[in-house]
Design an enzyme around this catalytic site. Structure first.
Site, short mmCIF file in Angstrom:
data_model
loop_
_atom_site.label_atom_id
_atom_site.label_comp_id
_atom_site.label_asym_id
_atom_site.label_seq_id
_atom_site.Cartn_x
_atom_site.Cartn_y
_atom_site.Cartn_z
N HIS A 112 -4.20 7.50 8.49
CA HIS A 112 -5.97 7.20 8.91
C HIS A 112 -6.57 7.46 7.74
O HIS A 112 -6.43 8.42 6.86
CB HIS A 112 -6.12 8.25 10.07
CG HIS A 112 -7.26 7.74 10.73
ND1 HIS A 112 -8.63 7.83 10.19
CD2 HIS A 112 -7.65 7.37 12.18
CE1 HIS A 112 -9.46 7.44 11.09
NE2 HIS A 112 -9.05 7.34 12.41
N GLY A 130 -1.27 8.91 10.88
CA GLY A 130 -1.22 8.08 12.01
C GLY A 130 -0.36 6.92 11.50
O GLY A 130 0.14 5.90 12.41
N TYR A 187 -4.23 15.56 17.92
CA TYR A 187 -3.67 14.13 18.16
C TYR A 187 -3.99 13.80 19.42
O TYR A 187 -4.07 14.62 20.50
CB TYR A 187 -2.16 13.97 17.84
CG TYR A 187 -1.94 12.60 17.09
CD1 TYR A 187 -2.12 12.42 15.86
CD2 TYR A 187 -1.41 11.48 17.99
CE1 TYR A 187 -1.81 11.40 15.19
CE2 TYR A 187 -1.28 10.22 17.21
CZ TYR A 187 -1.68 10.18 15.95
OH TYR A 187 -1.51 8.71 15.27
C1 LCV Z 1 -8.56 8.07 2.72
C2 LCV Z 1 -6.76 8.26 1.06
C3 LCV Z 1 -5.74 8.95 1.98
C4 LCV Z 1 -6.35 9.04 3.30
N1 LCV Z 1 -7.48 8.50 3.58
O1 LCV Z 1 -2.22 9.27 -4.43
O2 LCV Z 1 -2.17 12.00 11.83
S1 LCV Z 1 -3.43 12.73 11.61
O3 LCV Z 1 -3.91 13.21 12.83
O4 LCV Z 1 -3.16 13.60 10.46
C5 LCV Z 1 -4.54 11.38 11.23
C6 LCV Z 1 -5.87 11.48 11.64
C7 LCV Z 1 -4.18 10.99 9.80
O5 LCV Z 1 -3.32 9.97 9.70
O6 LCV Z 1 -4.75 11.52 8.80
C8 LCV Z 1 -4.42 11.26 7.26
C9 LCV Z 1 -2.91 11.89 7.22
N2 LCV Z 1 -2.35 11.37 5.84
C10 LCV Z 1 -2.41 12.34 4.82
O7 LCV Z 1 -2.14 13.58 5.15
C11 LCV Z 1 -2.00 11.82 3.52
C12 LCV Z 1 -3.04 11.96 2.68
N3 LCV Z 1 -2.63 11.34 1.46
C13 LCV Z 1 -1.73 12.07 0.56
O8 LCV Z 1 -1.20 13.21 0.57
C14 LCV Z 1 -1.54 11.43 -1.00
O9 LCV Z 1 -2.71 10.35 -1.02
C15 LCV Z 1 -0.19 10.65 -0.86
C16 LCV Z 1 0.83 11.79 -0.99
C17 LCV Z 1 -0.22 9.46 0.31
C18 LCV Z 1 -0.22 9.82 -2.07
O10 LCV Z 1 -0.62 10.55 -3.25
P1 LCV Z 1 -0.70 9.93 -4.68
O11 LCV Z 1 -0.83 10.85 -5.58
O12 LCV Z 1 0.06 8.81 -5.04
P2 LCV Z 1 -3.72 9.90 -4.33
O13 LCV Z 1 -3.42 11.20 -3.70
O14 LCV Z 1 -4.20 10.20 -5.86
O15 LCV Z 1 -4.41 8.77 -3.54
C19 LCV Z 1 -5.13 7.69 -3.91
C20 LCV Z 1 -6.26 7.42 -3.75
O16 LCV Z 1 -6.18 7.10 -2.13
C21 LCV Z 1 -6.86 7.90 -1.60
C22 LCV Z 1 -7.01 9.09 -2.34
O17 LCV Z 1 -8.30 9.77 -1.98
C23 LCV Z 1 -7.20 8.39 -3.63
O18 LCV Z 1 -8.43 7.87 -3.59
P3 LCV Z 1 -9.59 7.89 -5.10
O19 LCV Z 1 -8.55 7.28 -6.15
O20 LCV Z 1 -10.73 7.28 -4.77
O21 LCV Z 1 -9.25 9.52 -5.32
N4 LCV Z 1 -6.14 8.45 -0.10
C24 LCV Z 1 -4.94 8.76 -0.11
N5 LCV Z 1 -4.80 9.06 1.16
N6 LCV Z 1 -5.36 9.32 4.38
N7 LCV Z 1 -7.92 7.93 1.77
#
Ligand code: LCV
Length: 259
Positions: A64, A108, A138
């Site tokens: 999400h 999600g 959730y």
């Molecule tokens: C917005 C993002 C996101 C993101 N949203 O790249 O299941 S529930 O209840 O939790 C539900 C509500 C849900 O689905 O929540 C989201 C759950 N997702 C996560 O917890 C994963 C969050 N993301 C990460 O842990 C990392 O981004 C991963 C491991 C996926 C990838 O890491 P990596 O180092 O390759 P970055 O973190 O640098 O992310 C690249 C860009 O994508 C955005 C993040 O903010 C960044 O944007 P900027 O370049 O503008 O800083 N991004 C990543 N995930 N869920 N935005």
């Protein structure tokens, strides 16, 4: 610029998530394009739909779009949340949907993948269900999707730890259908889709709908549903929920206090 690509090869459609800069986070904009693509597959009588990201991605989808979650005081995963629409669109599509997964699947997006009918993953694939990491309660149908994906004990481990599990373990647990080397996974999925597309589409679509109804046939009384909604409201109105979202946006670890 499109966030999703749709290609057709005979009766087989392939929908590709295509926003790598945001790690295919399920934003409203991306979800609307996905739902439109699924609708087009139905109108063009696709017999199988393959849902995938670009070949070789490290992250299939980051889940999400957290920046679009309410900051509190409103159900973050209510009936009209785009992610809920998307999951229902996959489940209600007459044609089987095969998830071709490489790289990490988060939050999600795990529900989106588990809502697909078959899951073929490369060894690089991982699956992490993350509400507890953000402080999110959730929603009920989403919990049912997870509970239909594997045993309750595994669902509890995934939900309580919010840690990724490997494709190899997911296959061993029956959570996914096959683990296939990245170099062979496209040919494998093409052959699987071809096998399915040769069979009777009416029979398949009706059996898919029957299994959706039977798998979702969980007799929850109105009183129990209201209790669940009341409990969820305590969570999304909590300081921890606000802290989880804020910590993510500030790219720091959350400090949960239990209220
Ligand atoms: C917005 C993002 C996101 C993101 N949203 O790249 O299941 S529930 O209840 O939790 C539900 C509500 C849900 O689905 O929540 C989201 C759950 N997702 C996560 O917890 C994963 C969050 N993301 C990460 O842990 C990392 O981004 C991963 C491991 C996926 C990838 O890491 P990596 O180092 O390759 P970055 O973190 O640098 O992310 C690249 C860009 O994508 C955005 C993040 O903010 C960044 O944007 P900027 O370049 O503008 O800083 N991004 C990543 N995930 N869920 N935005």
């Amino acid at each position: 610029m499109s966030l999703v690509r749709t290609d057709f090869s005979g009766a087989i459609a392939t929908i590709t998530l295509d926003q790598p800069a945001k790690r295919n986070a399920l934003s409203t904009a991306l979800i609307e394009e996905l739902i439109e693509a699924l609708s087009r597959c139905a109108s063009e009588n696709a017999r199988v739909v393959v849902l995938r990201a670009r070949a070789g991605v490290r992250v299939w989808s980051a889940g999400h779009d957290v920046s679009e979650l309410p900051k509190g005081g409103r159900d973050p995963l209510g009936w009209n949340d785009p992610l809920r629409h998307l999951v229902r669109s996959v489940e209600e599509l007459p044609a089987p949907v095969i998830a071709l997964v490489e790289g990490g699947v988060w939050g999600g997006a795990c529900e989106l993948v588990f809502a697909c009918d078959l899951i073929i993953a490369s060894p690089t694939a991982t699956f992490a269900v993350t509400p507890a990491r953000l402080g999110v309660p959730y929603n009920v149908s989403g919990m049912q999707t997870f509970m239909n994906a594997c045993s309750l004990r595994i669902v509890k481990e995934m939900l309580f730890t919010a840690k990724p599990i490997s494709a190899e373990r997911a296959e061993r647990l029956g959570m996914i259908n096959h683990v296939v080397e990245a170099s062979e996974i496209e040919a494998f999925v093409d052959a699987l889709a071809a096998d399915i597309s040769k069979n009777a589409p009416l029979s398949i679509s009706v059996m898919k709908e029957q299994m959706r109804m039977l798998a979702g046939a969980n007799p929850m009384s109105p009183r129990r549903f209201e209790r669940v909604q009341g409990l969820r409201r305590i969570v999304y109105d909590s300081a921890d929920y606000a802290e989880g979202i804020q910590a993510f946006l500030e790219k720091r670890s959350p400090n949960f206090i239990g209220r």
